[in-house]
Design an enzyme around this catalytic site. Sequence first.
Site, short mmCIF file in Angstrom:
data_model
loop_
_atom_site.label_atom_id
_atom_site.label_comp_id
_atom_site.label_asym_id
_atom_site.label_seq_id
_atom_site.Cartn_x
_atom_site.Cartn_y
_atom_site.Cartn_z
N GLY A 58 -33.82 -85.75 36.17
CA GLY A 58 -33.68 -84.53 36.97
C GLY A 58 -34.32 -83.34 36.30
N ASP A 59 -35.40 -82.83 36.88
CA ASP A 59 -36.11 -81.65 36.35
C ASP A 59 -36.69 -81.88 34.96
OD1 ASP A 59 -35.52 -80.32 38.67
OD2 ASP A 59 -33.92 -79.09 37.83
N CYS B 234 -29.75 -93.56 45.10
CA CYS B 234 -30.67 -93.14 46.16
C CYS B 234 -29.89 -92.61 47.36
CB CYS B 234 -31.55 -94.31 46.60
SG CYS B 234 -32.70 -93.87 47.94
N HIS C 161 -28.82 -89.21 37.21
CA HIS C 161 -29.58 -88.14 37.86
C HIS C 161 -28.63 -86.95 37.97
CE1 HIS C 161 -32.54 -86.90 41.28
NE2 HIS C 161 -32.08 -85.85 40.62
N GLN D 62 -35.73 -102.53 39.53
CA GLN D 62 -34.57 -101.88 40.16
C GLN D 62 -34.21 -102.58 41.47
OE1 GLN D 62 -34.26 -97.84 42.00
NE2 GLN D 62 -32.85 -97.46 40.32
#
Length: 509
Positions: free
Chosen positions: A281-282, A179, A246, A150
């Site tokens: 996400g989660d 980010c 995300h 990345q």
Amino acid sequence: MPVSEHTLSPPQSPAPPAKKQKLDESASSTSSSLPPPPPPPSLVVDEQPVASTSTLPEEVVVAAPTRAKTTVDYRNKAVLAPMVRSGNLPNRLLSLEYGADLVWGPEMVDKAMIGCKRVVNERTGIIDYVRTFTPIFWTHPVEKPHLIFQLGSSTPSLAVEAALLVQDDVAGIDLNCGCPKPFSTHSGMGAALLSTPDLLCDILRALVGALYVPVSCKIRLLKTQEETLELVEKICSTGISCLTVHARTREMRSSEAALMGRLREVVKVADRFGIPVVANGDVGGMWDFEKIKEMTGVSSIMIARAAERNPSCFLPDKALDTTTVVIPRLLRLTNHFSNPFSNTKFLLTQLHPTPNLSPYSKAESKPLHASIVPSTSFFSWCQTFNVDLGGATEEQAGKDGYVIPGETTEEVLRPMLEGIERRKQAREAGGWALGGEREKRVVEEEGEVAGLKKLEEERKEEVEELREEAEGEDGWRVQLMEEEEAMNDEEAEAVNETPGAAVTSAAVV
């Protein structure tokens, strides 16, 4: 001791961030059964480092790659998220061992990478990208088919220059566009690119045109769905091979529930371009895959915090005990590959006790984990978690680059290679390869309503334990993370503001 003075002996990989790089003068060849690390051992350091400033024209007119384009299958995968500190080599290897299909490395800033020398450790096979005694990024050839690098960038020419430097050692390049941390956004990188979509797409087009490895990117949702879909369409038209989303906006905190419901329309847009979408996400583990896929239509899932707490969450049935299984395995990896002591400590502190999977009770396991932070030596950790060091004394085990007698790189990596093979066979057999065996069994045994209720109660108990740790007596975890994040923010800002500046920590972002 400058690397250039010892071109025939690679530095230990990697050295502690605050100390100068030491050299391994008693290197032996890695077992021939492992993939040979490029370049050959006789060429340990590239003769010419990449220039510290870009030589590409501002228009980023780059020649097409001379090699045929390679591909990565991003579909139907469970992958490790890019995480600062937690995404370093030991956790990537563990995640692959336990079932991850692909692993994202931590974000590396283009200016930090440009000017690095490529150094190969002959004993372990590790490839370091080193500047001023310090490895900025390190990898092992065994993870190459699964490793996504990345990149943090806000300049097309610098992005291309940094990516060209590492593309031979990775499977793909991913542009970080999600980010929200100040060290990324203040330089126009990360989530700041969401506000400059033309620049974001220029960087992606430049990378796609210059590289032979596939290019992907990771974004966050924008405030409105209309804005998000418009951005996704622009990104998908650049020629990328995969899009990770995300499911939170730039302003949302990790404690707020991810907006998974918004991903289905994103998937529809990406489908028009034939581009797979990865949900982030989660995601609690493999057992969440089918639920998330059904809810959103995504191709794959990306696991972050759950893998940080216990990388065995990639296993299809249930996770393993961190105290008796995961931590001892992590210590063997970090020791053999000379992982920086501070990073090893951080990785250990993130591994939460798992009393429901352990021979130790919660009361017994918590003191063991709490002893990690005050410990000042690798030897003391091994004593606490019953890791056999082959009879070594504390003085012997405390030396940088200590190797357990008779232990080879092949032996250390064998469990990981076996894990990858098991995963491959499970997929070829067409079984429940994407996880959920235990959850499926609970539903079958208890009935759908009672089974789902039981699983939900278990999840709530886990969340409550994590909340208590963050706010109560285990608050040292949060404190340690905040201290290290502040330190890395300062270092990353220095790199971003001064092209070619020396970096004092391997975790630059």
